[in-house]
Design an enzyme around this catalytic site. Sequence first.
Site, PDB file in Angstrom:
ATOM      1  N   CYS A  38       0.831  -1.202   0.000  1.00 36.37           N
ATOM      2  CA  CYS A  38       0.000   0.000   0.000  1.00 36.37           C
ATOM      3  C   CYS A  38       0.870   1.258   0.000  1.00 36.37           C
ATOM      4  O   CYS A  38       1.931   1.299   0.629  1.00 36.37           O
ATOM      5  CB  CYS A  38      -0.909  -0.004   1.228  1.00 36.37           C
ATOM      6  SG  CYS A  38      -1.994   1.444   1.365  1.00 36.37           S
ATOM      7  N   SER A  40       0.347   3.944   1.505  1.00 36.57           N
ATOM      8  CA  SER A  40       0.444   4.571   2.826  1.00 36.57           C
ATOM      9  C   SER A  40       1.751   4.194   3.514  1.00 36.57           C
ATOM     10  O   SER A  40       2.373   5.025   4.193  1.00 36.57           O
ATOM     11  CB  SER A  40      -0.742   4.161   3.700  1.00 36.57           C
ATOM     12  OG  SER A  40      -1.947   4.691   3.201  1.00 36.57           O
ATOM     13  N   HIS A  43       4.399   6.390   2.383  1.00 35.84           N
ATOM     14  CA  HIS A  43       4.348   7.692   3.058  1.00 35.84           C
ATOM     15  C   HIS A  43       5.109   7.646   4.382  1.00 35.84           C
ATOM     16  O   HIS A  43       5.803   8.599   4.744  1.00 35.84           O
ATOM     17  CB  HIS A  43       2.905   8.100   3.319  1.00 35.84           C
ATOM     18  CG  HIS A  43       2.188   8.645   2.126  1.00 35.84           C
ATOM     19  ND1 HIS A  43       2.726   9.601   1.295  1.00 35.84           N
ATOM     20  CD2 HIS A  43       0.954   8.374   1.628  1.00 35.84           C
ATOM     21  CE1 HIS A  43       1.874   9.896   0.339  1.00 35.84           C
ATOM     22  NE2 HIS A  43       0.783   9.169   0.513  1.00 35.84           N
ATOM     23  N   HIS A  59       0.093  -3.109   6.803  1.00 31.34           N
ATOM     24  CA  HIS A  59      -1.203  -2.988   7.477  1.00 31.34           C
ATOM     25  C   HIS A  59      -2.338  -3.621   6.693  1.00 31.34           C
ATOM     26  O   HIS A  59      -3.455  -3.708   7.190  1.00 31.34           O
ATOM     27  CB  HIS A  59      -1.541  -1.502   7.709  1.00 31.34           C
ATOM     28  CG  HIS A  59      -1.691  -0.715   6.451  1.00 31.34           C
ATOM     29  ND1 HIS A  59      -0.622  -0.210   5.763  1.00 31.34           N
ATOM     30  CD2 HIS A  59      -2.794  -0.373   5.735  1.00 31.34           C
ATOM     31  CE1 HIS A  59      -1.044   0.421   4.690  1.00 31.34           C
ATOM     32  NE2 HIS A  59      -2.374   0.333   4.631  1.00 31.34           N
ATOM     33  N   CYS A 166      -7.875  -3.210   2.676  1.00 29.44           N
ATOM     34  CA  CYS A 166      -7.474  -1.801   2.615  1.00 29.44           C
ATOM     35  C   CYS A 166      -7.824  -1.194   1.270  1.00 29.44           C
ATOM     36  O   CYS A 166      -8.765  -0.432   1.153  1.00 29.44           O
ATOM     37  CB  CYS A 166      -5.990  -1.637   2.914  1.00 29.44           C
ATOM     38  SG  CYS A 166      -5.442   0.095   2.887  1.00 29.44           S
TER      39      CYS A 166
END
Length: 368
Positions: A38, A40, A43, A59, A166
């Site tokens: 992902c 994220s 990031h 996650h 997700c």
Amino acid sequence: MKAAVLHRPGAPLTVEDVDLDAPGPGEVTLRVLAAGVCHSDLHYMNGDLNVRLPAVLGHEGTGVVERVGEGVTRVRPGDTVITLWRPRCGDCEFCTTGRPALCALGRVQAASGGLLDGTSRLNLNGEKLHHLMCVSCFAEQCVVSERSVLTIDPDVPPEIAAITGCAVVTGAGAALNVMKDATGEGVVVIGAGGVGLSAVMGLRLVGADPIVAVDTVDAKLEKALELGATHAVNVRTHGLAEELTRISPRPMAWSLDAVGRPETLAQAVEVVGTGGTAVAVGLGKVGATAAVPVNPLVQQEKRLIGSLYGSANTPVDIPKLVELFKTGRLPLDKLLGERYELSAVNEAYAALAQGATGRAVIVPGPKL
């Protein structure tokens, strides 16, 4: 066990031998079967988002329950589960009104970098490591709260189960929950990564038309067309406003920003017509702001709204998405990208940063 650890922003992940404590009360140990790559996590890796460090990342995952702590009632050893990166306490105002993505415990976990009690089950050479979003599934095993998992049919391929927790629920959930009134109306989806492509599939179920996918990578736009977009625009080579006018004489009623950059969010507001709605689902750098013209917002009664985790009631919506896949109405197998071993996690993120197509998956154990 082996786990991918982030020690500092800007540094690559290091796959190391990490000690995992036994699950505490209300917690379970999972053997991780698959974990989605992902954006994220990227990031957090580059410092755009903050996380307590050092931490085990990951996650978006699925696994099999191997051990349960005291008082666990929701799952038992042998169950196959999807991990949830936002816990649901079941008691706060958001959980009790069907909005567990906004659960009050999310802030507690984010501040502590631990599980729901604020403590960690991860250790590296005697030093405590932090959890990411109560999951940390870039590892062979993880300990999570029983409130951070949902049981699923073990026949669902692990890669599919992982990304559903997700990318799919974020994108398709936004379409089905926030944009459910877009039937027969034009929608622009900005960003054709895992979340944007999931939104395209959800909008196809809603009956939106036209569905215009926007990106800068032709291969990702081709995938969007395969998954249900009616048109695709590469904004490196074409002007978006001109292309939208060519596609439809009617202004677009909806847009969705799956990227999370100031310029893409401003673009999402710009491309909708009078009375239109822009939906923001992509996360950006901490403190980032977008410039939105005030007068058109007021005079044309445009709306800009945020959607976290697909605005989903996860215990209800995720099983529905899995069932839509099983019945062939949500072709999540076509969404999948490359598979990587845990040792190649940095290669997976390098490919993501370079515009890889589809949702890549990390397989910590033997290849699926």
